[in-house]
Design a protein around this motif. Structure first.
Motif, mmCIF file in Angstrom:
data_model
loop_
_atom_site.group_PDB
_atom_site.id
_atom_site.type_symbol
_atom_site.label_atom_id
_atom_site.label_comp_id
_atom_site.label_asym_id
_atom_site.label_seq_id
_atom_site.Cartn_x
_atom_site.Cartn_y
_atom_site.Cartn_z
ATOM 1 N N LYS A 1 97.986 18.672 34.148
ATOM 2 C CA LYS A 1 98.224 19.029 32.339
ATOM 3 C C LYS A 1 97.275 20.703 32.439
ATOM 4 O O LYS A 1 97.585 21.977 32.001
ATOM 5 C CB LYS A 1 98.313 19.203 30.800
ATOM 6 C CG LYS A 1 98.312 19.328 29.742
ATOM 7 C CD LYS A 1 97.796 18.647 28.845
ATOM 8 C CE LYS A 1 98.583 18.978 27.745
ATOM 9 N NZ LYS A 1 97.875 17.846 26.257
ATOM 10 N N ALA A 2 95.888 20.417 33.032
ATOM 11 C CA ALA A 2 94.873 20.781 32.753
ATOM 12 C C ALA A 2 95.372 22.168 33.978
ATOM 13 O O ALA A 2 95.001 23.896 33.780
ATOM 14 C CB ALA A 2 93.358 20.343 33.140
ATOM 15 N N SER B 1 96.565 24.649 44.155
ATOM 16 C CA SER B 1 97.247 23.259 42.971
ATOM 17 C C SER B 1 98.001 22.492 44.725
ATOM 18 O O SER B 1 98.074 22.171 44.366
ATOM 19 C CB SER B 1 97.937 24.322 42.313
ATOM 20 O OG SER B 1 97.506 24.962 41.555
ATOM 21 N N TYR B 2 98.660 23.545 45.424
ATOM 22 C CA TYR B 2 99.838 22.903 46.420
ATOM 23 C C TYR B 2 99.057 22.304 47.026
ATOM 24 O O TYR B 2 98.901 20.758 48.280
ATOM 25 C CB TYR B 2 100.636 23.978 47.012
ATOM 26 C CG TYR B 2 101.034 24.642 45.896
ATOM 27 C CD1 TYR B 2 102.073 24.229 44.982
ATOM 28 C CD2 TYR B 2 102.055 25.874 46.127
ATOM 29 C CE1 TYR B 2 102.862 25.074 44.026
ATOM 30 C CE2 TYR B 2 102.871 26.670 45.800
ATOM 31 C CZ TYR B 2 102.860 26.506 44.125
ATOM 32 O OH TYR B 2 103.983 26.811 43.592
ATOM 33 N N SER B 3 97.879 22.908 47.873
ATOM 34 C CA SER B 3 96.711 22.264 48.924
ATOM 35 C C SER B 3 96.101 21.313 47.823
ATOM 36 O O SER B 3 95.213 19.842 48.947
ATOM 37 C CB SER B 3 95.919 23.940 49.503
ATOM 38 O OG SER B 3 96.902 24.438 49.791
ATOM 39 N N GLY B 4 95.681 20.952 46.787
ATOM 40 C CA GLY B 4 95.286 19.957 46.355
ATOM 41 C C GLY B 4 95.826 18.959 45.382
ATOM 42 O O GLY B 4 94.885 18.365 44.294
ATOM 43 N N ILE B 5 97.180 18.783 45.237
ATOM 44 C CA ILE B 5 97.966 18.592 44.486
ATOM 45 C C ILE B 5 97.582 16.788 44.155
ATOM 46 O O ILE B 5 97.364 16.356 43.543
ATOM 47 C CB ILE B 5 99.364 18.520 45.011
ATOM 48 C CG1 ILE B 5 100.327 17.846 43.968
ATOM 49 C CG2 ILE B 5 99.897 17.238 46.455
ATOM 50 C CD1 ILE B 5 100.479 18.582 42.960
ATOM 51 N N ARG B 6 97.077 15.997 46.060
ATOM 52 C CA ARG B 6 96.715 14.546 45.605
ATOM 53 C C ARG B 6 95.312 14.380 44.899
ATOM 54 O O ARG B 6 95.694 14.099 43.930
ATOM 55 C CB ARG B 6 96.358 14.474 47.176
ATOM 56 C CG ARG B 6 97.389 14.274 48.087
ATOM 57 C CD ARG B 6 97.523 13.079 49.720
ATOM 58 N NE ARG B 6 96.208 14.151 50.754
ATOM 59 C CZ ARG B 6 96.276 13.861 51.231
ATOM 60 N NH1 ARG B 6 96.382 12.897 51.400
ATOM 61 N NH2 ARG B 6 95.517 15.196 51.972
ATOM 62 N N VAL B 7 94.418 16.398 44.481
ATOM 63 C CA VAL B 7 93.317 15.908 43.598
ATOM 64 C C VAL B 7 93.617 15.574 42.733
ATOM 65 O O VAL B 7 93.207 14.989 41.789
ATOM 66 C CB VAL B 7 92.170 16.858 44.449
ATOM 67 C CG1 VAL B 7 90.851 16.409 43.609
ATOM 68 C CG2 VAL B 7 91.935 16.018 45.687
ATOM 69 N N ILE B 8 94.872 16.711 42.393
ATOM 70 C CA ILE B 8 94.886 16.843 40.956
ATOM 71 C C ILE B 8 95.650 15.483 40.585
ATOM 72 O O ILE B 8 95.141 15.549 38.894
ATOM 73 C CB ILE B 8 96.306 17.900 40.763
ATOM 74 C CG1 ILE B 8 95.560 19.632 41.599
ATOM 75 C CG2 ILE B 8 96.920 18.227 39.387
ATOM 76 C CD1 ILE B 8 96.311 20.461 41.653
ATOM 77 N N LYS B 9 96.818 15.367 40.990
ATOM 78 C CA LYS B 9 97.385 14.087 40.539
ATOM 79 C C LYS B 9 96.073 13.039 40.213
ATOM 80 O O LYS B 9 96.133 11.933 39.352
ATOM 81 C CB LYS B 9 98.345 13.347 41.531
ATOM 82 C CG LYS B 9 99.314 14.600 41.675
ATOM 83 C CD LYS B 9 100.385 13.602 42.292
ATOM 84 C CE LYS B 9 102.018 14.826 42.767
ATOM 85 N NZ LYS B 9 102.345 14.518 41.085
ATOM 86 N N SER B 10 95.555 12.199 40.913
ATOM 87 C CA SER B 10 94.506 11.366 41.377
ATOM 88 C C SER B 10 93.892 11.533 39.950
ATOM 89 O O SER B 10 92.664 10.633 39.591
ATOM 90 C CB SER B 10 93.232 11.046 42.046
ATOM 91 O OG SER B 10 92.625 12.279 43.015
ATOM 92 N N PHE B 11 92.791 12.630 39.648
ATOM 93 C CA PHE B 11 92.584 12.469 38.420
ATOM 94 C C PHE B 11 92.462 13.236 37.371
ATOM 95 O O PHE B 11 92.008 13.462 36.133
ATOM 96 C CB PHE B 11 91.255 13.499 38.630
ATOM 97 C CG PHE B 11 89.995 13.629 39.685
ATOM 98 C CD1 PHE B 11 89.197 13.440 39.139
ATOM 99 C CD2 PHE B 11 90.152 13.964 41.070
ATOM 100 C CE1 PHE B 11 87.712 12.614 39.877
ATOM 101 C CE2 PHE B 11 89.592 13.136 41.607
ATOM 102 C CZ PHE B 11 87.852 13.195 41.276
#
Length: 624
Positions: free
Chosen positions: A255-256, A241-251
């Motif tokens: 919450k998921a 989650s930390y490494s992919g935080i930009r992907v998480i935020k952009s999509f």
């Protein structure tokens, strides 16, 4: 305990610390165990003083009982008691002298307790340091396939949490266990010497204690292993989650991802609470059994004393109560110690799984130290990825002369990157062989081979450090700034570095997060060029740069690679680069081979790709 045998080598390494630690435990307990005997003596003396004053007729009878009891004491205590009972000392002097001796014994016991912790606990920290280095060193030896089948979070958890739990065994658990054995040994010895019958009554609950420990420890072991596995899952989830935080935020998946993390955390919490409940029942049960021993001591000892049993005095009862109190912490620590040992065993089992993993790529027994000139031969090479079963290369032949420039072109999944991985011996061919200067790679020293090949991977990775450190990463010793700047110039990134606030000392963040994709690729190119090797491999290293920068880099590379063997893997055609051979790959096979003009004449896939590229450029104004 079979899993913990793996750390016996460390006990041997630090054997003197360990042996001195055991000696200090014995001395600390020896001086502590003398206190109950002296206390019992004082109480008997008080009793005799009262009898002498109130019932002189019974004095001679009681003094005989006390003298008989004192004859069973340890040699050193006999001498002390002899001094106390000499006619030259009065009652008050005996009490004062006893207090001084008890204080001295407490100081000596505390001093050796300090030395005990300084040896065994410090030893455990040394073992923790060595074990972390061993695990990390083994991680570095493992092959690429291992990292494709194991998560980063699990690797981190094993080297951090699992090693820490093993340290609890090599330090506190071991120290308390030896302390327990010595304390029980001394206590039982002196209890039996004082009154064997009363000792048997006092120790009666211990078999029940042993049975309880056996069954509960099995439960603790199973739960500990399960908890460590869940903690690895939790760590992996957080790390990704930390490494992919930009992907998480952009999509918009915060919450998921939180829900997923919460689910893993809930599973960990439930299992941890389950273990805590077992321990919550376990430790009070230990205290209950110890309380029963104290109760039996007072009750049975009191009954025999009231009945006039000459072998038991009031001092004897007080002495036994002190023995039981001394045993309270060690016996209650049985559960705690056993729990730590079981957790350590579960953690060491997890560590052994990785430490016992044999790298698929190993140094040859009689390794040849390579001095690469640049002649490369792929001879009928087949390769199947072991983790996926994908047949990446099929009957692949390639012969590269010294100083030749080779382009390998093909769509995604055609086997281009596999060629670079095999050349660096990240994998070994499933069949066939690869030679450099007519020597099989499998016969060469592995580190010597990789030091003499510069590689720019498709997936650029930069460390959370300065630009200088990242460019000079492949060099031994302190970086030479003139070489760093020259490599940056060849990679066409020098001007942009000069524009940064701290220039070459600029910290670029984790994985180069503060840089653009093109900047990261060019710093990665500079890192490869600074090694100045005879063989250079570029794997799609210009995909994130614009056409103008690409033209500048290719011009620099054309001059830099003049006398070097170069393999450039790309999905684009570089018309500004004069390649000696261009290889076209499709589904792991070489389908076309030749120079630029020869391939255009064949009117195949290469020709189609070239036409498409010309159309794209004609539609881009900045390239016209």
């Amino acid at each position: 305990m079979k899993h913990l045998k793996a750390i016996n080598k460390y006990f041997w390494k630090y054997r003197w610390r360990f042996l001195f630690g055991i000696l200090f435990i014995v001395l600390s307990n020896y001086f502590k165990i003398l206190s109950p005997q002296l206390t019992g003596f004082v109480i008997d003396e008080v009793q005799l003083e009262l009898i002498q004053k109130n019932s002189p007729g019974h004095y001679s009878e009681r003094i005989g009982e006390v003298t008989k009891k004192q004859s069973n004491y340890d040699i050193g205590v006999k001498e002390l008691i002899h001094q106390f009972t000499s006619a030259e000392l009065g009652f008050g002097q005996k009490i004062v002298w006893t207090g001084i001796v008890l204080l001295s014994l407490a100081i000596l016991s505390g001093f050796f307790l300090f030395l005990m912790r300084q040896t065994i606990i410090v030893m455990s920290r040394h073992i923790e340091f060595d074990q972390k280095n061993e695990v990390f060193g083994h991680y570095l030896k493992l092959d690429s396939n291992f990292y494709k089948t194991h998560s980063t979070g699990d690797l981190m958890n094993r080297i951090a949490e699992d090693v820490s739990r093993v340290r609890m065994y090599t330090g506190p658990a071991l120290m308390y266990f030896i302390n327990l054995a010595v304390t029980i040994g001394f206590s039982v010895y002196f209890m039996l010497a004082t009154n064997a019958m009363l000792t048997l009554y006092v120790l009666a609950p211990l078999p029940l204690l042993a049975i309880t420990i056996y069954f509960v420890n099995n439960i603790i072991n199973r739960k500990s292993e399960r908890i460590q596995g869940l903690l690895s899952d939790l760590t992996t989830n957080a790390q990704e989650s930390y490494s992919g935080i930009r992907v998480i935020k952009s999509f918009v998946q915060e919450k998921a991802m939180f829900s997923f993390f919460n689910k893993n955390a809930e599973a960990y919490k439930e299992n941890a609470i389950g273990l805590a409940k077992v321990e919550a029942i376990y430790f009070p049960s230990m205290a209950l059994l110890i309380g029963l021993s104290t109760l039996l001591t007072i009750m049975i000892g009191g009954i025999y004393a009231i009945r006039g049993d000459q072998s038991i005095t009031i001092g004897t009862i007080a002495e036994f109560v002190m023995y039981v109190n001394m045993l309270t912490f060690p016996v209650s620590a049985i559960g705690w110690t056993a729990s730590m040992i079981q957790r350590a065993a579960a953690s060491q089992k997890r560590l052994n799984e990785f430490l016992d993993t044999v790298p698929a790529i190993e140094e040859p027994v009689a390794a040849i130290e390579p001095s690469l000139d640049g002649v490369i031969d792929f001879n009928n090479v087949d390769f199947v990825y072991p983790n996926t079963g994908i047949h990446a290369l099929k009957s692949f032949d390639l012969h590269v002369k010294r100083g030749e420039k080779i382009a390998i072109i093909g769509h995604t999944g055609s086997g281009k990157t596999t060629i670079a991985q095999l050349l660096l011996r990240m994998y070994d061919p499933s069949s066939g062989n690869i030679e450099i200067d007519k020597t099989d790679l499998r016969k060469m020293d592995l580190q010597g081979l990789r030091k003499q090949i510069s590689y720019v991977p498709q997936d650029v990775f930069l460390f959370s450090d300065s630009i200088t450190s990242n460019i000079s990463f492949g060099l031994d010793g302190a970086p030479d700034m003139s070489k760093v700047q020259l490599a940056a110039r060849h990679a066409s990134v020098e001007k942009e570095i000069a524009g940064f606030h701290d220039q070459y000392n600029t910290m670029i963040g984790e994985r180069g997060v503060t840089l653009s994709g093109g900047q990261k690729q060019r710093i990665s190119i500079a890192r490869a060029l600074i090694k100045d090797p005879h063989i250079v491999v570029f794997d799609d290293c210009l995909s994130a740069v614009d056409a103008r920068t690409e033209k500048e880099i290719l011009g620099n590379l054309n001059r830099y690679l003049k006398d070097k063997t170069a393999i450039i893997i790309t999905h684009r055609i570089f018309t500004l680069f004069d390649f000696d051979q261009i290889i076209v790959m499709e589904e792991g096979k070489m389908v076309e081979k030749g120079t630029h003009n020869e391939l255009l004449a064949q009117n195949g896939y290469y020709s189609y790709l070239y036409e498409q590229q010309l159309l794209e450029r004609s539609d881009t104004p900045e390239d016209n």
